[in-house]
Design an enzyme around this catalytic site. Structure first.
Site, PDB file in Angstrom:
ATOM      1  N   TYR A 138      13.006  20.268  44.736  1.00 22.26           N
ATOM      2  CA  TYR A 138      12.466  21.625  44.665  1.00 22.26           C
ATOM      3  C   TYR A 138      11.021  21.641  45.161  1.00 22.26           C
ATOM      4  CZ  TYR A 138      16.775  22.744  42.221  1.00 22.26           C
ATOM      5  OH  TYR A 138      18.105  22.927  41.906  1.00 22.26           O
ATOM      6  N   CYS A 171      33.319  14.419  36.307  1.00 18.17           N
ATOM      7  CA  CYS A 171      34.044  15.036  37.424  1.00 18.17           C
ATOM      8  C   CYS A 171      33.177  16.019  38.198  1.00 18.17           C
ATOM      9  CB  CYS A 171      35.297  15.733  36.911  1.00 18.17           C
ATOM     10  SG  CYS A 171      34.966  17.170  35.854  1.00 18.17           S
ATOM     11  N   CYS A 174      31.694  21.185  36.554  1.00 17.74           N
ATOM     12  CA  CYS A 174      30.754  22.170  36.001  1.00 17.74           C
ATOM     13  C   CYS A 174      29.852  22.736  37.085  1.00 17.74           C
ATOM     14  CB  CYS A 174      29.921  21.541  34.882  1.00 17.74           C
ATOM     15  SG  CYS A 174      29.137  19.970  35.314  1.00 17.74           S
ATOM     16  N   GLU A 197      55.497  13.991  21.280  1.00 22.88           N
ATOM     17  CA  GLU A 197      55.251  13.516  22.641  1.00 22.88           C
ATOM     18  C   GLU A 197      56.343  12.517  23.004  1.00 22.88           C
ATOM     19  OE1 GLU A 197      54.398  12.277  26.189  1.00 22.88           O
ATOM     20  OE2 GLU A 197      53.284  13.963  25.338  1.00 22.88           O
ATOM     21  N   GLN A 243      48.775  13.547  31.901  1.00 18.42           N
ATOM     22  CA  GLN A 243      48.325  13.063  33.201  1.00 18.42           C
ATOM     23  C   GLN A 243      46.979  12.358  33.136  1.00 18.42           C
ATOM     24  OE1 GLN A 243      48.746  15.523  36.654  1.00 18.42           O
ATOM     25  NE2 GLN A 243      50.521  16.603  35.843  1.00 18.42           N
ATOM     26  N   LYS A 264      37.871   4.952  37.105  1.00 18.94           N
ATOM     27  CA  LYS A 264      38.017   6.082  36.181  1.00 18.94           C
ATOM     28  C   LYS A 264      38.452   5.659  34.777  1.00 18.94           C
ATOM     29  CE  LYS A 264      39.352   9.669  39.524  1.00 18.94           C
ATOM     30  NZ  LYS A 264      40.351  10.716  39.824  1.00 18.94           N
TER      31      LYS A 264
END
Length: 621
Positions: free
Chosen positions: A176, A348, A351, A416, A424, A434
């Protein structure tokens, strides 16, 4: 004293005593009104974080110049006395929770598109050099305009004090305006504000001095600095340290980070990057200044490392950013020994890249309550009459529905079919870079359901004709489906679930997120791997920041991307897009049970759609 106890000890910033070492970093939310005023949504969001245990909250980038200097869309503004009233409401609300709050004075400079300026005035900068990451060609500031901006910072500091803020953070990082003047990459001026280090440092130094003169000798000031820009021709750490020493007499704490939007991977650190990667920069500043230092870089994943840095004197405060979006109560949960119940940021960057960049307010794919704190609190009120709720499917949608229903006082059972809940999320855990995040997410699901009293049955395939007996409500969260894999190929999701691949080179048909996960899975086994991209492009169902980051990781693993099928022999994995699965009927569910369908089973979508659907359905039961 346990390893983390030092994080819960008090410490000083100037005249302020902070009750612990946790600081919430500023994060742009667009929760302010379109006019830049403090809103109930912004206040509710920050009050929830204050209740969560941090000692200091730094408000998001607070615009000193609404016309050409504001961040994209609608940040909070402090460019007129008109805004003191709303800002004072906010400080009062945070103070009632026993937490301190800072404003962050900000001018975007060249990192701003013309469309985000009033009347199309366009961005301004030290030199007419366009950022390669964001913004249009800026106009070089005249010296008289530089003096006016110094006054804008000074006026904003006066308003910060008047509104009841405890500290002022000066935004001199991430590319900035203040950074742009310091940087030899973006500052090509030939007058007294450009050229040598002393000249490039002149404007930010004038800003710091003007603010100190305005607020007096005792009001706490922080300077947030990108110690190194990590761009070709940009400022290196040596000059960053020299600037810290230059402004040390005027500030009370250094908030140390790195990078600009042209080196975005070090601004929004993501999966595959080591937590605490930037702490050595904070330590370098700490070694040469006498003032405390705040460190950042996914430290919610590195609290042990952070605690050791504090104990060794290399750090004073731990800044938490996106992890505060994901779980407002991390600080209290860790203190209470409930680390498994922390909903940790998976990195990820949806956002920012998936929501803010397309004009939405900030959201979190894992936390459906973010930005809706008041509505969620009202919806989670225990109900007078308890219902028997059966949730079928233990992926994110089923988890959120079960959790919300249990918090409303219902008797909840979740079944389940596989050996572990997670859906997933578990398939993504097959990817090395990950695995830490995905495993932590599933652990959170398991611990949280136990905490709220949901009875979980795994290895329990659901039989609609018998399993729903006695239920008042049945929530179906069995996920979406993909078309059958073409002949001669293996379904990529099946390969990820099984954790197995036949020997040989691997060709991936498709380039969505599942395809890229499969490519990483194959490459990490040392397989020669090729991804055949389709017309959507690589990572077309991902946000652009995550897609580019993922491609970089895969290329380092040796994965090749081609646009046409080479037709080589070897293993071929197909990755078609998944869709809502409305094929199986519910006619066999007892007629007196209410049936609710959530997540990908209802309308497809990725993780955000699943968590939102499950949670808001759950609080409606």
């Amino acid at each position: 004293m346990s390893t983390l106890d030092v994080l819960y000890t008090p410490a000083q910033i100037g005249r302020l005593t902070l009750k612990n070492r946790f600081v919430q970093s500023p994060m742009h939310t667009k929760f302010a009104t379109e006019f830049g005023e403090v809103s109930e949504k912004l206040t509710d969001y920050l009050v929830a974080r204050a209740k969560g245990g941090v000692s200091l909250i730094i408000l998001e980038n607070t615009a000193i110049d609404w016309k050409v200097g504001r961040a994209a869309g609608n940040p909070v503004r402090i460019d007129d006395d008109l805004f003191i009233a709303g800002l004072s409401d906010l400080t009062e609300a945070i103070h009632r929770e026993g937490v301190l709050i800072a404003t962050q004075l900000h001018h975007a400079g060249r990192q701003n598109p013309r469309s985000n300026t009033v009347d199309g005035l366009g961005p301004v900068a030290p030199s007419a050099i366009t950022s390669s990451a964001i913004g249009d060609e800026p106009r070089a500031l005249e010296v008289s305009e530089i003096k006016q901006i110094v006054q804008q910072f000074r006026d904003a500091a006066r308003r910060s004090v008047a509104a009841g803020f405890d500290l002022i953070d000066i935004h001199g990082s991430h590319g900035y305006l203040l950074t742009q003047f310091l940087s030899p990459q973006s500052n090509h001026r030939t007058d007294e504000y450009g050229g040598s280090f002393d000249n490039r440092a002149r404007f930010p130094l004038e800003v710091v001095r003007a603010i100190r003169d305005e607020v007096g000798p005792d009001f706490p000031l922080s300077y947030r600095i990108s110690l190194e820009e990590r761009v070709e021709g940009g400022m290196e750490a040596e000059e960053g340290i020299a600037f810290c020493k230059l402004i040390e007499p005027y500030v009370d704490v250094f908030n140390v980070t790195a990078a600009t939007y042209e080196s975005m991977d070090s601004v929004f650190m993501m999966q595959g990057r080591e937590p605490a990667e930037l702490l050595p920069l904070a330590a370098r500043v700490k070694a040469v200044v006498s003032k405390p230092v705040i460190g950042v870089s996914r430290l919610g994943w590195a609290l042990d490392t952070s605690a050791r840095a504090i104990e060794s004197g290399a750090l004073d405060f731990v800044a938490l950013a996106r992890t505060q979006l994901t779980d407002a109560n991390l600080v209290f949960k860790i203190k209470n020994g409930e680390s498994g119940r922390v909903r940790r940021c998976i990195g990820c960057n949806e956002c920012v890249g998936g929501f803010l960049f397309r004009g939405w307010r900030v959201h979190c794919v894992m936390n459906p309550e973010l930005g809706y704190e008041r509505e969620a609190a009202q919806g989670l009120t225990p109900q007078a009459k308890s219902k028997r709720v059966l949730v079928v499917g233990g992926g994110p949608a089923g988890f959120e529905a079960a959790r919300a229903a249990a918090l409303r006082g219902h008797d909840v059972r979740l079944v389940e079919a596989s050996a572990r809940i997670g859906g997933q999320v578990l398939t993504a855990a097959a990817v090395d870079y990950k695995r830490r995040e995905m495993e932590a997410y599933v652990t959170f699901m398991e611990k949280e359901l136990e905490h709220v009293g949901v009875r979980v049955q795994v290895n329990a395939p659901f039989d609609f004709s018998t399993s729903a007996e006695g239920a008042d409500v049945v929530v179906v969260a069995t996920g979406g489906y993909a078309p059958a894999a073409p002949e001669g190929t293996i379904d990529a999701m099946h390969a990820l679930r099984s954790g197995e691949l036949p020997p040989g080179r691997v060709t991936i048909l498709g380039s969505n997120e599942i395809a890229l996960n499969a490519a990483a899975f194959a490459a990490q086994q040392g397989r020669e791997t090729v991804v055949i991209t389709n017309e959507g492009g690589v990572g077309y169902d991902m946000n652009p920041i995550l897609a580019a980051h993922t491609v970089g990781i895969l290329e380092r693993l040796g994965v090749r991307f081609v646009s046409t099928d080479p037709g080589d022999s070897g293993i071929r994995l197909s990755s078609p897009d998944w869709a809502a699965d409305s094929r199986a009927p519910f006619a066999e569910i007892p007629a007196d049970a209410e049936v609710l369908v959530v997540g990908a089973r209802a309308k497809g979508g990725r993780l955000y759609a699943a968590t939102q659907s499950g949670f808001w359905t759950g609080i409606g039961i």
